[in-house]
Design a protein around this motif. Structure first.
Motif, PDB file in Angstrom:
ATOM      1  N   ASP A  35     -13.819   1.282  23.562  1.00 47.98           N
ATOM      2  CA  ASP A  35     -15.133   0.661  23.777  1.00 47.98           C
ATOM      3  C   ASP A  35     -15.299   0.230  25.234  1.00 47.98           C
ATOM      4  OD1 ASP A  35     -15.753   1.018  21.121  1.00 47.98           O
ATOM      5  OD2 ASP A  35     -15.389  -1.076  20.549  1.00 47.98           O
ATOM      6  N   ARG A  36     -14.253  -0.342  25.808  1.00 54.14           N
ATOM      7  CA  ARG A  36     -14.315  -0.796  27.202  1.00 54.14           C
ATOM      8  C   ARG A  36     -14.489   0.394  28.145  1.00 54.14           C
ATOM      9  NH1 ARG A  36     -12.461  -5.826  29.641  1.00 54.14           N
ATOM     10  NH2 ARG A  36     -12.797  -6.542  27.511  1.00 54.14           N
ATOM     11  N   ILE A  37     -13.786   1.484  27.882  1.00 56.80           N
ATOM     12  CA  ILE A  37     -13.913   2.692  28.708  1.00 56.80           C
ATOM     13  C   ILE A  37     -15.337   3.231  28.627  1.00 56.80           C
ATOM     14  CG2 ILE A  37     -13.223   5.125  28.892  1.00 56.80           C
ATOM     15  CD1 ILE A  37     -10.377   4.156  27.995  1.00 56.80           C
ATOM     16  N   ARG A  38     -15.890   3.275  27.440  1.00 57.92           N
ATOM     17  CA  ARG A  38     -17.266   3.773  27.266  1.00 57.92           C
ATOM     18  C   ARG A  38     -18.264   2.913  28.022  1.00 57.92           C
ATOM     19  NH1 ARG A  38     -16.704   4.973  20.859  1.00 57.92           N
ATOM     20  NH2 ARG A  38     -15.741   7.015  21.060  1.00 57.92           N
ATOM     21  N   LYS A  39     -18.075   1.603  27.997  1.00 53.70           N
ATOM     22  CA  LYS A  39     -19.012   0.695  28.663  1.00 53.70           C
ATOM     23  C   LYS A  39     -18.956   0.824  30.181  1.00 53.70           C
ATOM     24  CE  LYS A  39     -19.190  -2.767  25.045  1.00 53.70           C
ATOM     25  NZ  LYS A  39     -18.729  -4.073  24.602  1.00 53.70           N
ATOM     26  N   ARG A  40     -17.796   1.070  30.728  1.00 51.87           N
ATOM     27  CA  ARG A  40     -17.670   1.119  32.177  1.00 51.87           C
ATOM     28  C   ARG A  40     -17.724   2.529  32.735  1.00 51.87           C
ATOM     29  NH1 ARG A  40     -11.296  -0.163  33.263  1.00 51.87           N
ATOM     30  NH2 ARG A  40     -10.599   1.938  32.850  1.00 51.87           N
ATOM     31  N   LYS A  41     -17.785   3.515  31.883  1.00 51.49           N
ATOM     32  CA  LYS A  41     -17.708   4.910  32.306  1.00 51.49           C
ATOM     33  C   LYS A  41     -18.683   5.235  33.435  1.00 51.49           C
ATOM     34  CE  LYS A  41     -16.507   9.182  30.283  1.00 51.49           C
ATOM     35  NZ  LYS A  41     -15.854   9.579  29.111  1.00 51.49           N
ATOM     36  N   ALA A  42     -19.890   4.741  33.365  1.00 51.89           N
ATOM     37  CA  ALA A  42     -20.905   5.077  34.361  1.00 51.89           C
ATOM     38  C   ALA A  42     -20.553   4.573  35.752  1.00 51.89           C
ATOM     39  CB  ALA A  42     -22.244   4.499  33.932  1.00 51.89           C
TER      40      ALA A  42
END
Length: 192
Positions: free
Chosen positions: A84-91
């Motif tokens: 979830d953290r990776i998805r949130k910061r991916k951009a």
């Protein structure tokens, strides 16, 4: 039939024994930190994930299924939080970004070097960075599985339980993730 130490601690923690939960934290905090750090590469985020994992475990002890291994359950929670953290910061995450204070640069520092010369240390650091970048560049569906398999040495069955997927799917993703990693590392040799 004797019950495991973890199962006994979980039962006591469910009954409100704070010392039992503290023992569970002691058993898993380092393991969870290493998992989160290897997935996120940032010490503060890894610490946050560990804390969030234990908060969720404490709040959901009543939901824990004692027929499962406790380690599988807690690793699943931590892995999902990391994803979830990776998805949130991916951009806003860049592989080209410089690491502050050397954070993440010793990702594979536990690999033994053949010679403790400055040249061998530099080569090791470059290799570690190549591997880290290659793992970072893996598609999300392979990254967590590769980390759990090769950095945490979990079995395909354990990874399947953590990820909530059949072992055949895990086996396929381990193979494809390994191939993708190999290709990325081979390509990086040609780039330089």
């Amino acid at each position: 039939m004797s019950i495991s130490v973890e199962a006994r601690l979980v039962r006591l923690a469910r009954e409100g024994e704070r010392e039992a939960f503290a023992e569970l934290v002691g058993l898993y905090q380092d393991k969870l930190y290493h998992l989160a750090y290897r997935m996120l590469y940032q010490a503060q985020e890894a610490e946050d994930i560990v804390q969030e994992t234990f908060l969720r475990v404490y709040a959901n002890l009543h939901r824990y299924d004692e027929t499962q291994k406790f380690s599988t359950w807690i690793f699943r929670i931590a892995t999902n939080l990391c994803i979830d953290r990776i998805r949130k910061r991916k951009a806003n995450f860049s592989l080209d970004a410089e690491l502050s204070d050397g954070e993440g640069s010793d990702w594979y520092a536990m690999l033994p070097g053949d010679e403790p010369t400055p040249e061998s240390r530099l080569m090791l650091t470059e290799t570690q960075e190549q591997i880290r970048s290659a793992i970072d560049g893996l598609p999300e569906k392979y990254r967590a599985i590769v980390i759990l398999r090769y950095l945490h040495d979990l079995s395909l069955q354990e990874i399947g339980e953590i990820m909530g997927m059949p072992v055949t799917t895990i086996k396929t993703r381990v193979h494809r993730g390994r191939e993708a990693l190999r290709n990325k590392l081979e390509l990086s040799d040609f780039v330089e």
